[in-house]
Write a protein that holds these residues in place. Structure first.
Motif, PDB file in Angstrom:
ATOM      1  N   THR A   2       1.352  -1.054  -0.154  1.00 51.73           N
ATOM      2  CA  THR A   2      -0.097   0.392  -0.033  1.00 51.73           C
ATOM      3  C   THR A   2       1.159   1.295   0.308  1.00 51.73           C
ATOM      4  O   THR A   2       0.423   2.836   0.167  1.00 51.73           O
ATOM      5  CB  THR A   2      -1.091  -0.246   1.313  1.00 51.73           C
ATOM      6  N   GLY A  50       0.220   5.494   0.257  1.00 47.81           N
ATOM      7  CA  GLY A  50       0.131   6.453   0.947  1.00 47.81           C
ATOM      8  C   GLY A  50       1.428   7.317   0.633  1.00 47.81           C
ATOM      9  O   GLY A  50       1.054   8.875   1.493  1.00 47.81           O
ATOM     10  N   ARG A 108      -0.016  10.127  -0.986  1.00 47.29           N
ATOM     11  CA  ARG A 108      -0.389  10.987  -0.215  1.00 47.29           C
ATOM     12  C   ARG A 108      -0.132  11.999   0.618  1.00 47.29           C
ATOM     13  O   ARG A 108      -0.391  13.608   0.859  1.00 47.29           O
ATOM     14  CB  ARG A 108      -1.597  10.393   0.720  1.00 47.29           C
ATOM     15  N   SER A 116      -5.488   0.148  -0.667  1.00 46.87           N
ATOM     16  CA  SER A 116      -5.427   0.502   0.585  1.00 46.87           C
ATOM     17  C   SER A 116      -6.948   0.537   1.041  1.00 46.87           C
ATOM     18  O   SER A 116      -6.937   1.487   2.556  1.00 46.87           O
ATOM     19  CB  SER A 116      -5.222   2.136   0.038  1.00 46.87           C
ATOM     20  N   PHE A 117      -7.499   0.516   0.637  1.00 42.76           N
ATOM     21  CA  PHE A 117      -9.625   0.507   1.134  1.00 42.76           C
ATOM     22  C   PHE A 117      -9.888  -0.891   1.348  1.00 42.76           C
ATOM     23  O   PHE A 117      -9.692  -1.683   0.372  1.00 42.76           O
ATOM     24  CB  PHE A 117     -10.205   1.078   0.274  1.00 42.76           C
ATOM     25  N   ARG A 118     -10.701  -0.441   2.205  1.00 42.86           N
ATOM     26  CA  ARG A 118     -11.613  -2.059   3.273  1.00 42.86           C
ATOM     27  C   ARG A 118     -12.318  -2.252   1.596  1.00 42.86           C
ATOM     28  O   ARG A 118     -12.704  -1.350   0.960  1.00 42.86           O
ATOM     29  CB  ARG A 118     -12.293  -1.560   3.636  1.00 42.86           C
ATOM     30  N   ASP A 169      -0.981   6.421  11.265  1.00 42.48           N
ATOM     31  CA  ASP A 169      -0.512   5.530  10.069  1.00 42.48           C
ATOM     32  C   ASP A 169       0.890   4.954  10.838  1.00 42.48           C
ATOM     33  O   ASP A 169       0.544   3.528  10.528  1.00 42.48           O
ATOM     34  CB  ASP A 169       0.201   6.377   8.975  1.00 42.48           C
ATOM     35  N   GLU A 215      -0.982   2.392  13.319  1.00 41.01           N
ATOM     36  CA  GLU A 215      -1.510   1.417  12.496  1.00 41.01           C
ATOM     37  C   GLU A 215      -1.005   0.454  11.534  1.00 41.01           C
ATOM     38  O   GLU A 215      -0.921  -1.029  12.291  1.00 41.01           O
ATOM     39  CB  GLU A 215      -2.130   2.011  10.535  1.00 41.01           C
ATOM     40  N   ASP A 227     -17.121   5.779   6.107  1.00 35.60           N
ATOM     41  CA  ASP A 227     -15.286   6.212   6.175  1.00 35.60           C
ATOM     42  C   ASP A 227     -14.484   6.762   6.152  1.00 35.60           C
ATOM     43  O   ASP A 227     -14.340   7.007   5.241  1.00 35.60           O
ATOM     44  CB  ASP A 227     -15.016   4.339   5.364  1.00 35.60           C
ATOM     45  N   GLU A 286     -11.646   6.337   5.995  1.00 34.57           N
ATOM     46  CA  GLU A 286     -10.066   6.751   4.243  1.00 34.57           C
ATOM     47  C   GLU A 286     -10.943   6.421   3.465  1.00 34.57           C
ATOM     48  O   GLU A 286     -10.127   7.430   3.076  1.00 34.57           O
ATOM     49  CB  GLU A 286      -9.874   4.498   4.661  1.00 34.57           C
ATOM     50  N   GLN A 289     -10.242  10.331   3.267  1.00 37.01           N
ATOM     51  CA  GLN A 289      -9.173  10.852   2.749  1.00 37.01           C
ATOM     52  C   GLN A 289      -8.930  11.018   1.853  1.00 37.01           C
ATOM     53  O   GLN A 289      -8.542  12.085   1.106  1.00 37.01           O
ATOM     54  CB  GLN A 289      -8.448   9.843   4.109  1.00 37.01           C
TER      55      GLN A 289
END
Length: 527
Positions: free
Chosen positions: A98, A102, A105, A127-129, A342, A345, A506, A508, A511
């Motif tokens: 991922t 990151g 961003r 990077s996403f659910r 970050d 996590e 969500d 994320e 974001q």
């Protein structure tokens, strides 16, 4: 159609795949009319660059075909047309990285557009659910779905692979983690070494008593600060070692990797997950800076001892390509941290829960039905391609996954007008992490199962498409020529992301909408 002209893409396309190979994903957030596509043209209505045989298939060569560059590539890409693909297969090693998203961003938050060569669409998507069903035991579930786009006969097809849910940390095997920490001068920048130290401290408190930790530092030389130490009764010793980390001189990454693996081998524990965790900005500038030499060291230790590598990238200036290559060669994955959230996590959630491997050398193969599909291309996974005939060759390297992982592959698929029936079958093959016994699982999708529109599909499918379109736009900037059909403008994409953030609740995704907005503003200034 001037905005859709194909311009020279120096520094943007990393490589062209084989004559029947997978197309490196391009980017373009075009926001005007698109000409319709037929069997011989790309979504933009132009011939596909770099394709002699179309199809997006590996053609049994695993992406080892001829690469062109410079003026020859430009003129050649203008004149080529699609011909039928030789086999309608697409094969790649699984990847759960991922870091690319990151780092993008971080770069955008600092008011800069990311270098297109650092944009890997699969890492944006992953990077996403996701909303995939999960298997009960080790291995994978396979989900295949899709939706039609606004471009006639073009659809997006999503292949989703999911491992079992994250187990309670008490049920996993013990871990033997060797942290290789970059303490070069560049790590003094806020958000680098300070972030790593605070996160390592929290992680040390969260690991179990039967876990072990070693610390190796490197600048101009490498040093083992703490040999492999069982945490039970020794946490204060580990905290003291972390507290001593201070930035010093230059970056001898090769020495750090070599000493790290030596320390990991010396401290290996039978029955434990043995892993090297490299924390660095990956800007090697002294000692052995040759990537291939460093990579070979990792590969040999992986083959002999089964020690995997987890790369954690930091810093506004970051050696993205080297870190990704190191992790790929070390059968691991990469993440990028720029904030306290970050870091916590990655170090305190992702690393501990993914110590337990569920699959080794995992590969996916998607077989498109030539009766219904005239052309397809995989979006991303450019350096993870595998020869079609090697799908069931278990000596060929694949990817490693742990519990709670999902892997998503997105395809642009051109269906033959008026045809119905079977569209594609997706298979995943992996080795049991303990016995090395091979396993396979498959899923399929029919044309009738395609949703009428990408933007009326399930929310998680839409998030996948939004992330891919965003990566696409960053990769090609103002060229507005897309590997994905019917690419929205960045303005429309931002609005889609905002709607999805509200629908999914969500953070994320919220974001993501903010990040797209920053990119839109920067592109408007530049172009």
């Amino acid at each position: 159609m001037e905005r859709y002209r194909i311009r020279r893409l120096r520094g943007v396309l990393l490589a062209l795949t084989t004559a029947g190979g997978l197309l490196l994903t391009g980017c373009g957030g075009g926001d005007g009319d698109h000409s319709s596509a037929d069997n011989s043209t790309y979504p933009s209505g132009r011939p596909a660059p770099g394709y002699a045989n179309g199809g997006g298939s590996t053609g049994g060569t695993g992406g080892t075909g001829e690469q062109k560059n410079g003026d020859d590539a430009d003129s050649d890409s203008e004149s080529r047309e699609f011909a039928p693909a030789p086999d309608y297969l697409s094969t790649f090693a699984l990847d759960v990285d991922t870091a690319s998203y990151g780092y993008a961003r971080r770069t955008l938050s600092e008011g800069r557009l990311p270098d297109p060569s650092t944009v890997r669409p699969e890492e944006f998507v992953n990077s996403f659910r996701q909303d995939y069903d999960r298997p009960d035991g080790n291995g994978f579930s396979v989900t295949v779905d899709g939706a039609r786009t606004d471009r006639e006969d073009w659809s997006l097809v999503r292949v989703g692979l999911a491992t079992r849910p994250t187990t309670d940390l008490g049920e996993r095997p013990p871990a033997a983690l060797t942290f290789v920490i970059d303490i070069s001068g560049s790590m003094a920048e806020p958000g680098r070494l300070d972030l790593a130290k605070s996160s390592l401290g929290v992680m040390t408190n969260r690991l179990r008593d039967d876990d072990s930790v070693a610390l190796v530092t490197f600048s101009d030389e490498a040093e083992t600060v703490l040999p492999m130490t069982r945490l039970g009764g020794n946490r204060d010793e580990v905290h003291d070692a972390i507290a001593t980390l201070e930035p010093t001189d230059s970056t001898n990454l090769g020495a750090g990797v070599e000493t790290g693996y030596e320390t990991a081998v010396e401290g290996m524990r039978e029955g434990a997950t043995n892993r090297v965790v490299l924390v660095s900005d990956a800007l090697a500038n002294t000692g052995d800076t040759d990537a291939d030499t460093i990579l070979e060291r990792i590969a040999s230790e992986r083959r002999e001892h089964g020690i995997t590598l987890f790369g954690v990238g930091v810093g506004s200036d970051y050696g993205d390509a080297l870190m990704e290559r190191l992790a790929d060669k070390g059968d691991g994955h990469t993440a990028y941290v720029s904030t306290e959230d970050d870091a916590r996590e990655v170090f305190c959630e992702d690393l501990p829960r993914n110590i337990d491997l569920t699959a080794r050398d995992a590969k996916a193969q998607i077989a498109f039905d030539p009766a219904t599909v005239s052309d397809f291309r995989l979006i991303g996974y450019d350096n993870r391609q595998v020869a079609d005939e090697d799908f069931r060759d278990d000596s060929v390297d694949g990817g490693e996954t742990g519990p709670g992982h999902t892997v998503t592959a997105l395809y642009a698929v051109h269906t033959r007008p008026g045809t119905e029936g079977h569209l594609a079958t997706a298979s995943v093959r992996w080795l049991d992490p303990d016995s090395r016994a091979p396993h396979e699982e498959s899923g399929r999708v029919e044309t009738g199962a395609l949703q009428d529109s990408v933007w009326s599909a399930s929310p998680r499918f839409q998030v996948t498409a939004t992330a891919a379109y965003f990566a696409d736009a960053l990769r090609l900037g103002d060229d507005r020529w897309s590997a994905l059909p019917a690419a929205p403008s960045l303005h429309d994409l931002e609005e889609h992301a905002e709607d999805l953030a509200r629908e999914t609740e969500d953070g994320e995704v919220s974001q993501l909408a903010e990040t797209i907005g920053r990119a839109r503003g920067l592109m408007a200034e530049r172009y």
